[in-house]
Design an enzyme around this catalytic site. Sequence first.
Site, PDB file in Angstrom:
ATOM      1  N   ARG A   1     -13.662 -22.372   1.744  1.00  0.00           N
ATOM      2  CA  ARG A   1     -14.274 -21.280   0.974  1.00  0.00           C
ATOM      3  C   ARG A   1     -15.594 -21.742   0.365  1.00  0.00           C
ATOM      4  O   ARG A   1     -16.585 -21.007   0.364  1.00  0.00           O
ATOM      5  CB  ARG A   1     -13.329 -20.797  -0.123  1.00  0.00           C
TER       6      ARG A   1
ATOM      7  N   CYS B   1     -13.720 -20.970 -10.167  1.00  0.00           N
ATOM      8  CA  CYS B   1     -13.011 -20.801  -8.893  1.00  0.00           C
ATOM      9  C   CYS B   1     -13.461 -19.477  -8.296  1.00  0.00           C
ATOM     10  O   CYS B   1     -14.652 -19.194  -8.253  1.00  0.00           O
ATOM     11  CB  CYS B   1     -11.494 -20.842  -9.116  1.00  0.00           C
TER      12      CYS B   1
END
Length: 284
Positions: free
Chosen positions: A181, A240
């Site tokens: 990611r 995050c």
Amino acid sequence: MASKLSPIINTEELLNLNSSEIILIDARAGMNAEENFKTEHLRGARYVDLNKDLATVENDPANGGRHPLPSFSKFSEVLSKLGITPSYHVVIYDDKNGSNAAARFWWMLKAAKHEKVQVLNGGLQEAVKAGFPLSSEIENFETTENYPISEWNLKTAAIEEVEKARNNSENIVIDVRDKNRFDGLTEPLDLIAGHIPGAVNVPFSENLDDNGLFKSPEVLSKKYAEVLNNKTSANVIVHCGSGVTACHTLLALDYAGIEIPKLYVGSWSEWSRNDREMAAKKSE
């Protein structure tokens, strides 16, 4: 002087506690989480909902991300609904080794100055493995008066501060998402793949050993001493995708005896929706 309560509790310790002395919270999240809780959970546990209780989910994640913090009054009502007062010992678990809403709830309680709060090491699966009794019965308990909260006692960073910090060598912005990611190879939740330019990638999964348990405080302390490179907590921002799993790393840092740094709650879900993804593309 009493020693500081560890933010992590092992299943053996939990099994030895008198159930009347703690409030056990099931914080699993994701699809069918509440239904799964009702089907089977650790005996005596009470359920907390990530989207409804631990965030105020807005229509536009560009303003605060996918899981903005709730207001003080709303969080106070949540704690009242759960029967939690400042004196209670709260133990939280989820089904993702504490990396999901358990860590988020831990951070929020710590930020509300709650002293006795711990996350169950290894979560639901480890408790089941250790023989903790399961139940499908819903706990009956009394609600309490509203929990006194007037500020977050732990530091957060807004998007403007992250913008300044990422270009400042005295600061470090840590992205705890997995490497794929971070590298922009995949993005299962947000509209745009990638990362905040200047951020460093330290996946939260590196806080755990091969059994899904937290590495020792000594190992974590050595690891993050190298990552932080003598930077003070005031100069460290952790994020995050939406301010949930970042709390797993904040939990690990506290477990390691390192002062808890700033949480960027909006995280990539906010950053990537504010035309800042173009800056990311240009800078890499």
